[in-house]
Design a protein around this motif. Structure first.
Motif, PDB file in Angstrom:
ATOM      1  N   UNK A  72      45.941  32.730  -8.731  1.00  0.00           N
ATOM      2  CA  UNK A  72      46.445  33.869  -9.604  1.00  0.00           C
ATOM      3  C   UNK A  72      47.649  33.651  -9.841  1.00  0.00           C
ATOM      4  N   UNK A  94      37.705  32.184  -1.371  1.00  0.00           N
ATOM      5  CA  UNK A  94      37.426  33.741  -1.753  1.00  0.00           C
ATOM      6  C   UNK A  94      37.618  33.925  -3.002  1.00  0.00           C
ATOM      7  N   UNK A  95      36.931  35.127  -3.521  1.00  0.00           N
ATOM      8  CA  UNK A  95      37.286  35.954  -4.969  1.00  0.00           C
ATOM      9  C   UNK A  95      36.851  35.134  -6.120  1.00  0.00           C
ATOM     10  N   UNK A 108      37.320  47.971   4.896  1.00  0.00           N
ATOM     11  CA  UNK A 108      38.290  47.291   4.300  1.00  0.00           C
ATOM     12  C   UNK A 108      38.411  45.834   4.869  1.00  0.00           C
ATOM     13  N   UNK A 151      44.410  42.504  -6.373  1.00  0.00           N
ATOM     14  CA  UNK A 151      45.054  42.344  -7.797  1.00  0.00           C
ATOM     15  C   UNK A 151      44.794  40.988  -8.238  1.00  0.00           C
ATOM     16  N   UNK A 152      44.558  40.075  -7.195  1.00  0.00           N
ATOM     17  CA  UNK A 152      44.527  38.641  -7.393  1.00  0.00           C
ATOM     18  C   UNK A 152      43.116  38.302  -7.959  1.00  0.00           C
ATOM     19  N   UNK A 153      42.166  39.319  -7.467  1.00  0.00           N
ATOM     20  CA  UNK A 153      40.699  39.375  -8.364  1.00  0.00           C
ATOM     21  C   UNK A 153      40.487  40.096  -9.827  1.00  0.00           C
ATOM     22  N   UNK A 196      34.979  44.362  -3.860  1.00  0.00           N
ATOM     23  CA  UNK A 196      35.668  43.546  -2.976  1.00  0.00           C
ATOM     24  C   UNK A 196      37.132  44.007  -3.374  1.00  0.00           C
ATOM     25  N   UNK A 197      37.361  44.302  -4.630  1.00  0.00           N
ATOM     26  CA  UNK A 197      38.906  44.339  -5.158  1.00  0.00           C
ATOM     27  C   UNK A 197      39.336  45.512  -4.534  1.00  0.00           C
ATOM     28  N   UNK A 198      38.528  46.664  -4.333  1.00  0.00           N
ATOM     29  CA  UNK A 198      39.091  47.999  -3.877  1.00  0.00           C
ATOM     30  C   UNK A 198      39.348  47.818  -2.251  1.00  0.00           C
ATOM     31  N   UNK A 199      38.481  47.028  -1.617  1.00  0.00           N
ATOM     32  CA  UNK A 199      38.668  46.772  -0.065  1.00  0.00           C
ATOM     33  C   UNK A 199      39.646  46.066   0.197  1.00  0.00           C
ATOM     34  N   UNK A 200      40.293  45.509  -0.704  1.00  0.00           N
ATOM     35  CA  UNK A 200      41.439  44.384  -0.198  1.00  0.00           C
ATOM     36  C   UNK A 200      42.727  44.904  -0.220  1.00  0.00           C
ATOM     37  N   UNK A 201      42.834  46.254  -0.842  1.00  0.00           N
ATOM     38  CA  UNK A 201      44.401  46.676  -0.729  1.00  0.00           C
ATOM     39  C   UNK A 201      45.065  45.929  -2.009  1.00  0.00           C
ATOM     40  N   UNK A 202      46.471  45.812  -1.774  1.00  0.00           N
ATOM     41  CA  UNK A 202      47.231  45.255  -2.775  1.00  0.00           C
ATOM     42  C   UNK A 202      46.775  44.042  -3.293  1.00  0.00           C
ATOM     43  N   UNK A 203      46.073  42.952  -2.417  1.00  0.00           N
ATOM     44  CA  UNK A 203      45.587  41.719  -2.512  1.00  0.00           C
ATOM     45  C   UNK A 203      44.594  41.719  -3.579  1.00  0.00           C
TER      46      UNK A 203
END
Lengths: 119, 571
Positions: B53, A92-93, B38, A58-60, A49-56
């Motif tokens: 976060x 989420x996350x 995505x 990083x919160x995971x 999921x981390x790679x599919x969310x773009x910049x967001x």
């Protein structure tokens, strides 16, 4: 040689819970309050999921804590819900969890416990 | 039962949903359609993700800054009866420190560390050992520039009185770049030596002797030369400043990577020792640089130049030297060279790729932004706070213009109060340092529980507390730094000779670990403020004492444990 005896425990389930790093302690506490005896904790890397969310993404946290709890049939739903709520898995996350059936679980069972059951 | 629990228990609605409905179906016309798409997060999801976060990261820094700031502030107001000056600016400055550090640390973890890890694992396989070591050495220079606390040294340079300590003034005002470069070279050399040590499994003890003994001799020479004596405090403080949150993890990541690829990384002690060396070699480097400056310029020339510069500067201060531009430039200058260097090694030397470019770029930007914000906070928050308290402290025992009711106590009682204040400050600040907790856990594992985490934490904290108290006493009573440091280091060396390798590693590293980006500027500023108020020559030296004392404390504790175990075992 003394007789060796294996007791097969039945009606056992395992709850596996993959959580974002740092959430494990709260969840474990809630699970214990709901009757779980304890947990095996391991650390793992998550991906997806981390790679599919773009910049967001990083919160995971990539680091995950994996909790494995062995519970009885009766307990399973209660512990499952307790974990879900304590870990706030509806946001989420946070993580994911699942229950699986276990067959033929065996371990040391104290004599006192056996006596209490047979009465 | 909590009402919240009650409500949530009764609000659970259960329903079922087949996962089959959620997974993609094969589409004969589109081969790629099976790959998950995505995710487009909704605004609510973004909030739910961002809030914890950011919250966790801010909370970490809050815990490091707020108790210290409160302690200093309350002491200043209630004991010294010296109202906090420019309280609003100060609070904003502290907020900047908290936010800056939080942003910077996140940038470090998501931006710089991936670089370090990739280079550490891949470099030894693709390049010859000498190249690897050269890269490592250059990295030492880069990380030193990026260290948040190093800015503190430069920021406080202007407060030195040129008449009293000409060489100190010259170094901190006109030689700042060479100074940081030399400190960096010291760190780089330490990184190389530390890594070679991992690979060949050398003992740390001889390395300590070989580094400390020349240091002692050189320091004695400086001490005997009146012009150079004032440099000693700065030089010995540099050791504590360099080993911060950037240097330690990055150098370790690469060093351990190299040692692993050489097949010698499995020793339980690998990873230790670099911090020790990185806090000793910079001292040597600064002393050598001073010798060079000494051979180039005489004190009279420095004083002459300073007077000339002062006249020139007072006439015009360019926009570039004003807040916030100057802090931003400093921040960019700190991070960008390191990033360029790491990028060069990764893309040109290794011809490798980053796993997630977007995240790395994000992390690196955070590093720069965080550093800029932190620099502003350093000047207006930590620096101002430390200076104020330092200036106010003498009010406890002598007449000063700053503190209305001074002297608050009689001379002796006042000095005791000030030293007690320093002791509590050192103790609290050290215990709050997250790195110490981590070190404690490692040590507990290493010694199979013989050395408990709490024992290490308390002995280090007491060591730092004693060190800071000694440093403050040095300023207040106008003691000589060298006469304090030399016997302490002799004691340290003697204990080292008596102790086992594990304890030597842990003890010497513990000193570097404890001096983080909040403590260092605060203590430096406090020392300088206090030094100014009691008109001592210079206010450096507190940190150096706070480095050696924990070493002695931990070594002593280690020896005590050993004796205890021996007396138990024959019975």
């Amino acid at each position: 040689m003394a007789d060796r005896h294996i007791i097969y425990l039945t009606n056992v389930k395992m709850i596996t819970c993959v959580l974002q790093n740092g959430l494990g302690e709260d969840v474990l506490e809630a699970a214990k309050n709901a009757g779980a005896q304890g947990a095996t904790i391991s650390y793992a890397q998550g991906t997806g999921i981390r790679d599919r969310m773009g910049l967001l993404g990083v919160t995971i946290d990539e680091q995950k804590e994996v909790l494995r709890l062995i519970v009885s049939d009766d307990q399973a739903d209660r512990v499952f819900e307790a974990i879900y709520l304590a870990g706030r898995l509806d946001t989420p996350g946070k993580g994911i969890m699942y229950v699986s059936n276990l067959e033929n679980v065996a371990t040391h069972i104290p004599q006192g416990v056996l006596d209490a059951v047979s009465e | 039962m909590r009402y919240g629990t009650f409500v949530s228990t009764y609000k659970i609605q259960r329903s079922k949903l087949s996962y089959n409905l959620l997974t993609p179906k094969p589409d004969p016309n589109n081969k790629k359609s099976l790959r998950p798409e995505r995710i487009n997060a909704s605004l609510r999801d973004v909030y739910a993700l961002l809030a914890p976060y950011i919250g966790v990261r801010i909370k970490d820094q809050l815990q490091a800054v707020v108790p210290l700031a409160l302690y200093l502030g309350l002491f200043q107001v209630f004991v010294l009866d010296y109202p906090i000056q420019e309280a609003t600016v100060l609070c904003l400055g502290l907020v900047a420190v908290i936010i800056g550090l939080a942003v910077f640390m996140e940038g470090l973890n998501s931006g710089l560390m991936p670089f370090g890890n990739i280079i550490g694992t891949n470099l030894p396989a693709k390049a010859a050992m000498p190249v690897v070591l050269v890269v490592l050495g250059m990295l030492g220079v880069g990380v030193t520039f990026a260290e948040p606390a190093i800015g503190a040294l430069q920021a406080f340079g202007s407060s030195i009185d040129v008449m009293k300590a000409p060489y100190l003034f010259e170094l901190l005002n006109n030689w700042t770049l060479p100074l940081v470069l030399m400190v960096g070279a010291g760190v780089g050399f330490a990184a190389i030596l530390g890594t070679v040590r991992f690979i060949y499994g050398w003992s740390l003890k001889p390395l300590i002797y070989v580094s400390v003994i020349p240091l002692g001799l050189l320091s004695t020479f400086f001490w005997l030369t009146p012009d150079l004596r004032s440099i000693l405090g700065l030089a010995w403080d540099c050791g504590a400043v360099t080993t911060g949150p950037v240097t330690v993890p990055l150098v370790l990541a690469i060093g351990i990577g190299i040692a692993n690829s050489a097949g010698k990384g499995n020793s339980s002690l690998s990873g230790f020792g670099v911090v020790t060396l990185a806090s000793l070699f910079p001292i040597m480097a600064v002393l050598l640089l001073t010798l060079f400056v000494y051979s180039q310029i005489t004190p009279d020339q420095i004083i002459g130049n300073a007077a000339a510069v002062k006249d020139a500067v007072s006439s015009q201060v360019s926009v570039w030297e004003q807040t916030p531009l100057v802090e931003i430039i400093l921040g960019v200058r700190a991070i960008v060279p390191l990033v360029l260097f790491l990028g060069f090694v990764l893309f040109v030397v290794l011809r490798s790729k980053l796993t997630n470019t977007l995240v790395t770029v994000y992390g690196l930007s955070l590093c720069v932004i965080g550093m800029c914000i932190f620099n502003i906070g350093l000047t207006y928050g930590l620096g101002a706070m430390g200076t104020q308290t330092g200036e106010g402290l003498p009010g406890a025992f002598i007449q000063t213009s700053l503190v209305a009711s001074s002297p608050i106590f009689s001379n002796l009682v006042g000095i005791i109060v000030v030293i007690l204040f320093a002791f509590v400050l050192g103790f609290g600040a050290t215990l709050a340092e997250p790195a110490l907790n981590a070190l404690g856990l490692t040590v507990q594992k290493l010694t199979n529980g013989a050395f408990k985490k709490e024992m290490l934490m308390y002995s280090v904290a007491i060591g730092v507390a004693v060190g800071i108290s000694l440093g403050v006493a040095k300023l207040v009573l106008d003691l000589d730094l060298a006469t304090l440091l030399l016997p302490l280091y002799v004691t340290g060396l003697t204990l080292t000779a008596l102790s086992s390798e594990e304890f030597v590693n842990v003890a010497w590293d513990s000193a570097g670990v404890t001096t983080g980006p909040v403590t260092v500027p605060l203590v430096l500023a406090m020392g300088l403020g206090l030094g100014k108020a009691v008109s001592a020559t210079e206010g450096f030296g507190i940190l150096s004492l706070a480095s050696i004392c924990p070493i002695i404390a931990v070594l002593t504790m280690g020896l005590l444990i050993k004796i205890q175990q021996k007396s138990k075992s024959p019975a």
